[in-house]
Design an enzyme around this catalytic site. Structure first.
Site, PDB file in Angstrom:
ATOM      1  N   HIS A  69       0.839  -1.191   0.000  1.00  0.00           N
ATOM      2  CA  HIS A  69       0.000   0.000   0.000  1.00  0.00           C
ATOM      3  C   HIS A  69       0.876   1.243   0.000  1.00  0.00           C
ATOM      4  CE1 HIS A  69      -3.839  -1.922   0.311  1.00  0.00           C
ATOM      5  NE2 HIS A  69      -3.545  -2.554   1.431  1.00  0.00           N
TER       6      HIS A  69
ATOM      7  N   CYS B 142      -0.249   2.058  -5.050  1.00  0.00           N
ATOM      8  CA  CYS B 142      -1.198   3.078  -5.478  1.00  0.00           C
ATOM      9  C   CYS B 142      -0.604   4.472  -5.238  1.00  0.00           C
ATOM     10  CB  CYS B 142      -2.521   2.945  -4.725  1.00  0.00           C
ATOM     11  SG  CYS B 142      -3.395   1.413  -5.070  1.00  0.00           S
TER      12      CYS B 142
END
Length: 818
Positions: A412, A461
């Site tokens: 992440h 991301c």
């Protein structure tokens, strides 16, 4: 309304007025937030909505204004905002925004500087878009030109006189809205006759003075084509590629950075004004193996003469400078690294966030590929905040002058204000930059080491983190021209995984692994990865590789290591690699009943180890026996349901395969140990032997306690905070408010994603042999540290050959040669 305009183009006055209309509970910002969620990238989380609602607690706070700011950050268009306002039937806001947008004035064509002769014709042009009935007012300095006022966008001075010389500006207005153009200067030049003027008398015209030239460039280079025209009124430009207009290129220079094979072909430029149109010559661009521009720089950098000698060879008598550059010889030698080190981090099992599947396979595959190119690789899975900071700190201490450093992160992440942040597995639900690791800070520290190449591959991301309003100020970057950023996805976009049976891959690695070993400039290789992703149907419109680079040399990940000038520091890095990739020695346990059990060890990652147990011998009177491992410390992570399994797959290892093992006469049992970086003391466990005699029904049990020291990365004590170093200036920097340790002995090569190794083979291993597949360790170890032979950093070494005492990196600084 002009297509593509963003909410960010609205003035503060308009945004404040609009937010007041939305600050109500009946038809307001909450209803708008629900309407915009029809597009996922504009959907607000509960925490974001709560943040908006809390604005009422501030005297100047506005929930509607906060929501509009978030939509602007996500590049929400005015068209979509109007669509959503109509959807919630907010007529007042629709009418206001429609009227306001219609009233906006934007200058689309600025007046240009002019040179003219007395008695000629001068035309100044200013055009603007906006509401119908725009008025134009011309000024020379502060003096208004009365005959230049009205609905016309042109000011014509004919016949021109010296009194017309000076600065001109145009005022465009509609009611109370006013916009001024840029200044344009009119100057008069002396003329010996009509033949010396471009446009004699009052005649307008257009004359091409610079034509684009055909050229050959390399993939990854910057392509520049130029054309120019003298015109009255001033010329406008439109470039064409294979007769297709390049809508974004409307200036006299066509510049395309990092070209690919898609840019080869024919280029032309159309030059035009109100009265005339002309086409440039056709320039043919080929994508060749060498760059003209780069060849000239290689010639200079290679030092074949003093700067004066290079100048003479380039601009010798009777030759044109460009001809000399074209004829420059190709590079005589390839670039090389003093060493190549890589840190690969894959975070999957997050405590408060979505669990990921792909990082384990991505890190594993990239590890093996980098090892084939002689990188020292450390591969780590599931690191918390402290462990990530410690691991990166150790990695930075391995870098040195001329070293190629590569950092890969899968997990992440987010991006705020141009800074990228890697999220550790223990980050809270509403994490901010203080809970994460700033990539730009890591890069700054890498530059301090005078590395030859810095490659950062971020497989995460890049959405905006609305919980984090802090603008991190990383250290100033040096102009090193050796930085390459490969982002798995674009700004404000997500990165995806692809599920395949038992193993998942991230989209980025799925394409990267096909090309990463190509002997090409790093940027060229990554650009081809991006092209591959663009041609894949599953990635179109979802994920696209973004490449940022200032790399000025043709450096490749496949460049050879030439450590003759830095042999001492290279040996130090090898020693550190050995220390942090130590596997316990294969051992044989003898039980009272006469059974012999062998323990073997293999490294799946730098912090994941597999232990196998095998019955080597048993007395004839024992009809059945098996050996199980138990009583592991709480520091490490073991899935008890998957321990002591007959296959690696059942033990939880999706990457190691049984084919790597020598064919055993007796089956083995496998136990997989994770999170070795959290081991605070020696790894101790029990071997429980259960057996049955032929004349007895009752099962008998014997136990032996085994201690194998601190294997693999556990010797680094990544769980411990680092203390400031006072012994070396080169390690005195801090990392995200985290100090570099005095104690350090991190490694980097080849975290053995298949680090099963025969001890007897390792004594004769050479660096070139590191590319071969490893097999399980089974035999006793021979002495491997007989000085002065250099340590080989390509295999895992038996634990007993290295003392468990912590090594100090500061003790090795004296070995570095600069």
């Amino acid at each position: 309304m002009e297509e593509g305009k963003s909410i960010g183009s609205l003035t503060e006055q308009v945004l404040n007025r609009l937010s007041k209309m939305l600050d109500n509970s009946i038809c307001g910002w909450r209803q708008l937030a629900n309407a915009v969620s029809e597009q996922p990238r504009f959907r607000c989380s509960e925490s974001e909505l709560t943040c908006c609602s809390l604005q009422v607690l501030s005297a100047a706070g506005s929930p509607g204004r906060t929501l509009l700011a978030r939509l602007a950050d996500r590049s929400c268009s005015l068209d979509f905002l109007l669509h959503c306002l109509r959807k919630i039937d907010h007529q007042e806001a629709v009418h206001y925004l429609t009227y306001t947008e219609a009233e906006l004035i934007q200058i689309t064509l600025q007046p240009q500087n002019q040179q003219a002769t007395v008695g000629g014709r001068v035309v100044l042009t200013c055009r603007a878009s906006g509401p119908p009935g725009l008025s134009y007012q011309w000024f020379r300095g502060k003096e208004e030109i009365l005959d230049g006022t009205g609905s016309t966008a042109e000011l014509v001075l004919c016949p021109s006189a010296l009194v017309h010389q000076g600065p001109y500006i145009c005022r465009v207005h509609h009611r109370e809205n006013v916009v001024f153009s840029q200044w344009a200067h009119v100057r008069f030049v002396q003329s010996a006759g009509c033949s010396s003027t471009l446009f004699p008398g009052s005649v307008s015209g257009l004359h091409v003075i610079v034509q684009p030239k055909s050229k050959s460039v390399s993939e990854g280079d910057t392509m520049l084509l130029e054309c120019s025209a003298e015109a009255n009124p001033p010329a406008q430009y439109q470039w064409f590629h294979n007769m297709e207009p390049l809508t974004q290129h409307k200036t006299r220079s066509l510049k395309i950075p990092c070209v690919t094979t898609a840019q080869r072909g024919q280029y032309k430029c159309k030059m035009f004004n109100l009265y005339h149109e002309a086409w440039s010559d056709t320039a043919t661009v080929t994508i060749g193996p060498s760059s003209i521009t780069e060849a000239s720089w290689v010639e200079v950098d290679r030092g074949r003469g003093s700067p004066q000698e290079v100048h003479r060879s380039t601009y010798g008598a009777g030759s044109h400078p460009l001809q000399q550059i074209v004829n420059a010889p190709p590079p005589a030698k390839l670039f090389s690294a003093t060493d190549k080190v890589a840190l690969l981090i894959g975070n999957m099992n997050y405590h408060y966030h979505t669990q990921l599947c792909a990082p384990i396979a991505d890190v594993h595959e990239l590890t093996n590929l980098l090892r084939q190119m002689d990188f020292k690789v450390v591969s780590l899975l599931d690191l918390n905040w402290q462990e990530m900071h410690s691991a990166v700190t150790e990695f930075l201490l391995l870098l040195d002058k001329g070293v190629y450093g590569l950092l890969y992160f899968a997990g992440h992440g987010y991006e705020n204000f141009g800074n990228s942040f890697m999220v550790p597995i223990d980050a809270p639900a509403s994490y901010t930059s203080e809970h994460c690791l700033c990539v730009q800070n890591v890069l700054t520290r890498m530059q301090e080491k005078e590395t030859g190449l810095n490659v950062l591959l971020l497989d995460m991301c890049r959405k905006r983190n609305l919980n984090d309003d802090i603008i991190v100020q990383p250290g100033l970057l040096k102009v090193t021209a050796n930085i390459v950023f490969g982002y798995a996805t674009c700004v404000d976009a997500e990165a995806y995984e692809v599920k395949r049976e038992d193993v998942s891959n991230g989209i980025f690695i799925s394409f990267l692994k096909r090309r990463v070993c190509e002997d090409e400039k790093v940027t060229v290789m990554l650009d081809r990865v991006g092209e591959d992703m663009g041609r894949c149907q599953i990635t179109q419109g979802r994920q696209a590789l973004e490449l940022r680079s200032n790399l000025s040399e043709r450096r490749s990940l496949t460049d050879q290591i030439q450590d003759s000038e830095c042999s001492a520091s290279h040996s130090a890095r090898n020693l550190q690699w050995v220390v942090a990739h130590v596997l316990p020695k294969s051992r044989c346990l003898e039980f009272d009943c006469g059974v012999k059990v062998q323990l073997g060890f293999a490294a799946e990652f730098s912090n994941i180890m597999v232990i196998y147990t095998r019955i080597l011998e048993k007395p004839k009177e024992i009809v059945s026996c098996c050996a199980h491992l138990t009583d592991f410390p709480d520091d490490v992570a073991i899935d008890l349901k998957k321990s002591n399994q007959e296959t690696l797959l059942e033990a939880g290892s999706l990457l190691l395969i049984n084919d790597n093992l020598p064919s055993p006469e007796v089956p083995s049992l496998y136990t997989r140990i994770r999170c070795l970086q959290r081991l605070k003391r020696e790894l101790t466990f029990a071997v429980c032997l259960q057996y049955t005699y032929s004349n007895m029904d009752e099962e008998i049990q014997e136990r032996q306690t085994v201690s194998v020291g601190k294997p693999l990365v556990s010797k680094l004590n990544l769980h411990e905070p680092r203390t400031p170093s006072t012994s070396s200036a080169s390690s005195s920097f801090s990392l995200d408010s985290f100090d570099v340790p005095e104690v350090s002995f991190f490694t980097s090569v080849g975290s053995a994603s298949n680090d099963w190794s025969y001890q007897t083979q390792m004594a004769s291993t050479t660096p070139a042999s590191s590319r071969s597949a490893n097999v399980p360790e089974e035999t006793d170890c021979h002495e491997l540290f007989d000085a002065p032979q250099p340590l080989v950093a390509s295999k895992s070494l038996p634990h007993t050959q290295i003392n468990d005492t912590n090594f100090k990196f500061s003790d090795m600084y004296n070995l570095h040669s600069h």
